[in-house]
Design an enzyme around this catalytic site. Structure first.
Site, PDB file in Angstrom:
ATOM      1  N   LYS A  28      -3.246 -20.729 -10.157  1.00 43.75           N
ATOM      2  CA  LYS A  28      -4.658 -21.019  -9.872  1.00 43.75           C
ATOM      3  C   LYS A  28      -5.588 -20.224 -10.783  1.00 43.75           C
ATOM      4  CE  LYS A  28      -7.941 -20.730  -6.038  1.00 43.75           C
ATOM      5  NZ  LYS A  28      -8.211 -20.177  -4.699  1.00 43.75           N
TER       6      LYS A  28
ATOM      7  N   ALA B 266       3.435 -16.988  -6.611  1.00 37.41           N
ATOM      8  CA  ALA B 266       1.986 -17.070  -6.363  1.00 37.41           C
ATOM      9  C   ALA B 266       1.646 -16.417  -5.032  1.00 37.41           C
ATOM     10  CB  ALA B 266       1.546 -18.530  -6.364  1.00 37.41           C
TER      11      ALA B 266
ATOM     12  N   SER C  96      -1.735 -10.306  -3.763  1.00 40.19           N
ATOM     13  CA  SER C  96      -0.687  -9.281  -3.742  1.00 40.19           C
ATOM     14  C   SER C  96      -1.171  -7.857  -3.478  1.00 40.19           C
ATOM     15  CB  SER C  96       0.060  -9.306  -5.081  1.00 40.19           C
ATOM     16  OG  SER C  96      -0.799  -8.843  -6.114  1.00 40.19           O
TER      17      SER C  96
ATOM     18  N   THR D 124       8.801  -9.248  -0.401  1.00 40.85           N
ATOM     19  CA  THR D 124       8.580  -7.829  -0.667  1.00 40.85           C
ATOM     20  C   THR D 124       9.239  -6.948   0.393  1.00 40.85           C
ATOM     21  OG1 THR D 124       6.830  -6.152  -0.656  1.00 40.85           O
ATOM     22  CG2 THR D 124       6.349  -8.164   0.516  1.00 40.85           C
ATOM     23  N   ASP D 125       9.548  -5.717   0.010  1.00 37.21           N
ATOM     24  CA  ASP D 125      10.105  -4.780   0.995  1.00 37.21           C
ATOM     25  C   ASP D 125       9.076  -4.407   2.066  1.00 37.21           C
ATOM     26  OD1 ASP D 125       8.435  -3.159  -0.543  1.00 37.21           O
ATOM     27  OD2 ASP D 125       9.961  -1.672  -1.044  1.00 37.21           O
ATOM     28  N   GLU D 126       7.782  -4.711   1.804  1.00 42.32           N
ATOM     29  CA  GLU D 126       6.746  -4.342   2.787  1.00 42.32           C
ATOM     30  C   GLU D 126       6.892  -5.102   4.105  1.00 42.32           C
ATOM     31  OE1 GLU D 126       2.763  -3.812   1.537  1.00 42.32           O
ATOM     32  OE2 GLU D 126       3.332  -3.008  -0.410  1.00 42.32           O
TER      33      GLU D 126
ATOM     34  N   TYR E 291      -1.627  -8.125   4.267  1.00 42.58           N
ATOM     35  CA  TYR E 291      -0.778  -8.600   3.158  1.00 42.58           C
ATOM     36  C   TYR E 291       0.669  -8.735   3.601  1.00 42.58           C
ATOM     37  CZ  TYR E 291       2.368  -8.170  -0.845  1.00 42.58           C
ATOM     38  OH  TYR E 291       3.407  -8.352  -1.725  1.00 42.58           O
TER      39      TYR E 291
ATOM     40  N   LYS F  83       3.157 -12.076   4.053  1.00 43.97           N
ATOM     41  CA  LYS F  83       4.427 -12.263   3.337  1.00 43.97           C
ATOM     42  C   LYS F  83       5.582 -12.464   4.336  1.00 43.97           C
ATOM     43  CE  LYS F  83       5.085 -12.044  -0.560  1.00 43.97           C
ATOM     44  NZ  LYS F  83       5.034 -13.109  -1.616  1.00 43.97           N
TER      45      LYS F  83
HETATM   46  P1  NAD Z   1      -0.186 -10.638  -9.136  1.00 47.67           P
HETATM   47  O1  NAD Z   1      -1.326 -10.434  -8.200  1.00 47.67           O
HETATM   48  O2  NAD Z   1      -0.134  -9.855 -10.413  1.00 47.67           O
HETATM   49  O3  NAD Z   1      -0.096 -12.181  -9.535  1.00 47.67           O
HETATM   50  C1  NAD Z   1      -0.273 -13.214  -8.626  1.00 47.67           C
HETATM   51  C2  NAD Z   1      -0.457 -14.515  -9.392  1.00 47.67           C
HETATM   52  O4  NAD Z   1      -0.559 -15.572  -8.424  1.00 47.67           O
HETATM   53  C3  NAD Z   1      -1.718 -14.569 -10.250  1.00 47.67           C
HETATM   54  O5  NAD Z   1      -1.428 -15.126 -11.499  1.00 47.67           O
HETATM   55  C4  NAD Z   1      -2.653 -15.493  -9.471  1.00 47.67           C
HETATM   56  O6  NAD Z   1      -3.565 -16.211 -10.273  1.00 47.67           O
HETATM   57  C5  NAD Z   1      -1.646 -16.409  -8.777  1.00 47.67           C
HETATM   58  N1  NAD Z   1      -2.196 -17.036  -7.564  1.00 47.67           N
HETATM   59  C6  NAD Z   1      -2.827 -16.392  -6.537  1.00 47.67           C
HETATM   60  N2  NAD Z   1      -3.208 -17.299  -5.608  1.00 47.67           N
HETATM   61  C7  NAD Z   1      -2.780 -18.515  -6.038  1.00 47.67           C
HETATM   62  C8  NAD Z   1      -2.858 -19.833  -5.516  1.00 47.67           C
HETATM   63  N3  NAD Z   1      -3.479 -20.078  -4.344  1.00 47.67           N
HETATM   64  N4  NAD Z   1      -2.301 -20.846  -6.209  1.00 47.67           N
HETATM   65  C9  NAD Z   1      -1.679 -20.613  -7.406  1.00 47.67           C
HETATM   66  N5  NAD Z   1      -1.603 -19.392  -7.960  1.00 47.67           N
HETATM   67  C10 NAD Z   1      -2.139 -18.353  -7.293  1.00 47.67           C
HETATM   68  O7  NAD Z   1       1.115 -10.395  -8.257  1.00 47.67           O
HETATM   69  P2  NAD Z   1       2.524  -9.732  -8.660  1.00 47.67           P
HETATM   70  O8  NAD Z   1       2.428  -8.263  -8.497  1.00 47.67           O
HETATM   71  O9  NAD Z   1       2.985 -10.321  -9.941  1.00 47.67           O
HETATM   72  O10 NAD Z   1       3.424 -10.274  -7.466  1.00 47.67           O
HETATM   73  C11 NAD Z   1       4.068 -11.544  -7.568  1.00 47.67           C
HETATM   74  C12 NAD Z   1       4.848 -11.799  -6.297  1.00 47.67           C
HETATM   75  O11 NAD Z   1       5.825 -10.777  -6.108  1.00 47.67           O
HETATM   76  C13 NAD Z   1       4.000 -11.798  -5.026  1.00 47.67           C
HETATM   77  O12 NAD Z   1       4.473 -12.807  -4.189  1.00 47.67           O
HETATM   78  C14 NAD Z   1       4.245 -10.422  -4.413  1.00 47.67           C
HETATM   79  O13 NAD Z   1       4.122 -10.496  -2.998  1.00 47.67           O
HETATM   80  C15 NAD Z   1       5.679 -10.170  -4.824  1.00 47.67           C
HETATM   81  N6  NAD Z   1       6.078  -8.772  -4.996  1.00 47.67           N
HETATM   82  C16 NAD Z   1       5.342  -7.926  -5.778  1.00 47.67           C
HETATM   83  C17 NAD Z   1       5.786  -6.616  -5.989  1.00 47.67           C
HETATM   84  C18 NAD Z   1       5.027  -5.663  -6.872  1.00 47.67           C
HETATM   85  O14 NAD Z   1       5.380  -4.473  -6.932  1.00 47.67           O
HETATM   86  N7  NAD Z   1       4.000  -6.088  -7.609  1.00 47.67           N
HETATM   87  C19 NAD Z   1       6.973  -6.184  -5.379  1.00 47.67           C
HETATM   88  C20 NAD Z   1       7.684  -7.083  -4.554  1.00 47.67           C
HETATM   89  C21 NAD Z   1       7.235  -8.369  -4.391  1.00 47.67           C
HETATM   90  O1  DAU Z   2       6.637  -2.620  -2.207  1.00 47.86           O
HETATM   91  C1  DAU Z   2       6.273  -3.799  -2.838  1.00 47.86           C
HETATM   92  C2  DAU Z   2       4.767  -3.902  -2.889  1.00 47.86           C
HETATM   93  O2  DAU Z   2       4.305  -2.936  -3.821  1.00 47.86           O
HETATM   94  C3  DAU Z   2       4.287  -5.298  -3.262  1.00 47.86           C
HETATM   95  O3  DAU Z   2       4.658  -6.196  -2.250  1.00 47.86           O
HETATM   96  C4  DAU Z   2       2.771  -5.326  -3.462  1.00 47.86           C
HETATM   97  O4  DAU Z   2       2.353  -6.595  -3.915  1.00 47.86           O
HETATM   98  C5  DAU Z   2       2.406  -4.276  -4.473  1.00 47.86           C
HETATM   99  O5  DAU Z   2       0.993  -4.234  -4.657  1.00 47.86           O
HETATM  100  C6  DAU Z   2       2.912  -2.914  -4.051  1.00 47.86           C
HETATM  101  O6  DAU Z   2       2.225  -2.428  -2.871  1.00 47.86           O
HETATM  102  P1  DAU Z   2       1.757  -0.905  -2.734  1.00 47.86           P
HETATM  103  O7  DAU Z   2       0.666  -0.837  -1.746  1.00 47.86           O
HETATM  104  O8  DAU Z   2       2.911  -0.008  -2.562  1.00 47.86           O
HETATM  105  O9  DAU Z   2       1.206  -0.687  -4.252  1.00 47.86           O
HETATM  106  P2  DAU Z   2      -0.114   0.019  -4.827  1.00 47.86           P
HETATM  107  O10 DAU Z   2       0.061   0.095  -6.297  1.00 47.86           O
HETATM  108  O11 DAU Z   2      -1.361  -0.591  -4.300  1.00 47.86           O
HETATM  109  O12 DAU Z   2      -0.006   1.492  -4.220  1.00 47.86           O
HETATM  110  C7  DAU Z   2       1.136   2.298  -4.451  1.00 47.86           C
HETATM  111  C8  DAU Z   2       0.925   3.625  -3.715  1.00 47.86           C
HETATM  112  O13 DAU Z   2      -0.153   4.339  -4.353  1.00 47.86           O
HETATM  113  C9  DAU Z   2       0.487   3.454  -2.269  1.00 47.86           C
HETATM  114  O14 DAU Z   2       1.076   4.487  -1.486  1.00 47.86           O
HETATM  115  C10 DAU Z   2      -1.026   3.641  -2.297  1.00 47.86           C
HETATM  116  C11 DAU Z   2      -1.228   4.608  -3.457  1.00 47.86           C
HETATM  117  N1  DAU Z   2      -2.497   4.445  -4.205  1.00 47.86           N
HETATM  118  C12 DAU Z   2      -2.804   3.210  -4.679  1.00 47.86           C
HETATM  119  C13 DAU Z   2      -3.974   3.014  -5.386  1.00 47.86           C
HETATM  120  C14 DAU Z   2      -4.347   1.641  -5.902  1.00 47.86           C
HETATM  121  C15 DAU Z   2      -3.295   5.560  -4.453  1.00 47.86           C
HETATM  122  O15 DAU Z   2      -2.990   6.688  -4.051  1.00 47.86           O
HETATM  123  N2  DAU Z   2      -4.458   5.357  -5.159  1.00 47.86           N
HETATM  124  C16 DAU Z   2      -4.840   4.134  -5.626  1.00 47.86           C
HETATM  125  O16 DAU Z   2      -5.927   4.024  -6.245  1.00 47.86           O
END
Ligand code: NAD
Ligand code: DAU
Length: 339
Positions: free
Chosen positions: A34, A82, A85, A125-127, A153, A157
């Protein structure tokens, strides 16, 4: 083989597209995204002209558009990245998380049922397991750990996971689910801990650490996550959940200090700010199942992965500087001023 990758303009989805095009050059890869604030077309610029790659701007909640795409492209496999996140954004505005993460997933699975599919893979996700106590390092999330979510969030999920398992049992949809720990690496959106701290340190801005910085996350280099998903697509059993993680638990404060040291910046930039509401204490994955069943093991050690990641942010300043100069600034002020 035609594979639809949803959310492929985001962090992990784009890395998965690069991984797939490199390792399966005969696949047709279609990125459905999107392009929300988190999606960035410039991330895909190096693959845009490949004959076996195509980008389509579609919302996964838009049933008609999704069905049209399935009808014309006839995908064999769908991998759903998608999602909304970011936990902090879900605390401010849950609605869009419920819409995209739950309704969107069901629309995709309805399309899979209607047009037929070999596999629907849900990237979770592990969350969904909630958190673990900091003083019990012997405890880990296994696939049998009950779902016990903390944020809008993670609840959205977990809901999608339950729907995916229900579509498998009720309709026989060939579904797999992976639940991964925190990823880091190139193209990580700068609202998340590691890229935010790198960007702020490079700009000599305060590094906002929530609470005391003692919360623990289990970090995995993004390519190792992509490899695990690819293995699940090739060899995973349908109807199964696979946890993905590399036993790399670290406290937030230690990550921040590593980044500062690597960039030669002073620890005086660290600013402790008000904690996240409902902040999960500790995540830790037990990856025994994916290791024993599919032979997956992480390849990148954190010490190497964080260096590679910082180097990437130094060499690709325009990618993240463009992001943080736009509407991101309004978000940053809203979330961090007066915190
Ligand atoms: P991100 O936020 O970087 O990317 C999300 C993407 O999804 C973006 O390109 C956005 O434009 C697209 N999107 C959002 N809403 C949409 C919609 N309605 N239709 C089509 N596209 C849409 O996220 P990420 O960190 O790359 O995470 C990807 C997936 O992995 C997510 O499902 C997240 O829950 C999961 N995940 C993330 C982590 C992490 O550490 N980042 C860990 C475990 C699982
Ligand atoms: O565990 C998987 C998840 O990891 C994914 O499902 C999520 O999409 C991804 O965003 C991530 O979630 P977290 O909440 O763990 O990630 P985040 O980077 O937001 O934060 C990591 C840790 O750092 C968390 O304990 C909060 C802390 N934090 C985060 C931000 C943005 C800070 O202390 N300061 C900050 O500004």
């Amino acid at each position: 083989m035609t594979i639809i990758v949803t959310g492929g303009a985001g962090f992990i989805g784009s890395n998965f597209i690069f991984y797939t095009l490199k390792n399966h050059p005969k696949y047709r890869v279609i990125c459905l995204d999107k392009l929300t604030y988190a999606g960035n077309l410039s991330t895909l610029k190096d693959v845009m002209d490949k004959p076996n790659f195509k980008f389509v701007k579609v919302d996964i909640c838009d049933r008609e558009a999704v069905y049209r795409l399935f009808e014309s492209e006839k995908p064999d496999v769908v991998v759903n990245f998608a999602a909304e996140s970011h936990v902090d954004r879900s605390i401010e505005s849950p609605d869009v998380f419920l819409r995209t993460n739950i309704i969107g997933t069901s629309v995709l699975m309805d399309a899979c049922r209607k047009y037929g599919i070999e596999r629907f893979h849900q990237v979770s996700t592990d969350e969904v397991y909630g958190d673990l106590p900091i003083d019990r390092p012997d405890l880990f999330f296994t696939e049998e750990t009950p779902l016990h979510t903390s944020s809008p969030y993670s609840s959205s999920k977990a809901s999608a996971d339950l729907l995916a398992l229900a579509y498998h049992r009720t309709y026989g949809l060939p579904v797999t689910i992976s639940r991964c720990s925190n990823n880091y690496g190139p193209y990580h959106f700068p609202e998340k801990l590691i890229p935010l701290m790198i960007a702020n340190a490079l700009n000599d801005k305060p590094l906002p650490v929530y609470g005391k910085g003692e919360n623990i996350r289990d970090w995995l280099y993004v390519e190792d996550h992509c490899k695990a998903i690819d293995l699940i697509l090739q060899k995973g059993r349908v109807g199964e959940v696979y946890n993905i993680g590399g036993h790399n638990e670290m406290r937030n404060i230690d990550i921040v200090k590593i980044i500062l040291k690597e960039l030669g910046k002073p620890e005086s930039l660290i600013t402790f700010v008000t904690d996240r509401k409902g902040h999960d204490l500790r995540y830790a994955i037990d990856p025994t199942k994916i290791h024993t069943e599919l032979g997956w093991l992480p390849e990148t050690k954190f010490a190497d992965g964080i260096k590679k990641t910082i180097k990437w942010y130094l060499e690709n300043r325009s990618w993240w500087e463009e992001i943080i100069s736009g509407e991101y600034m309004d978000y940053y002020d809203k979330m961090y001023s007066n915190r």
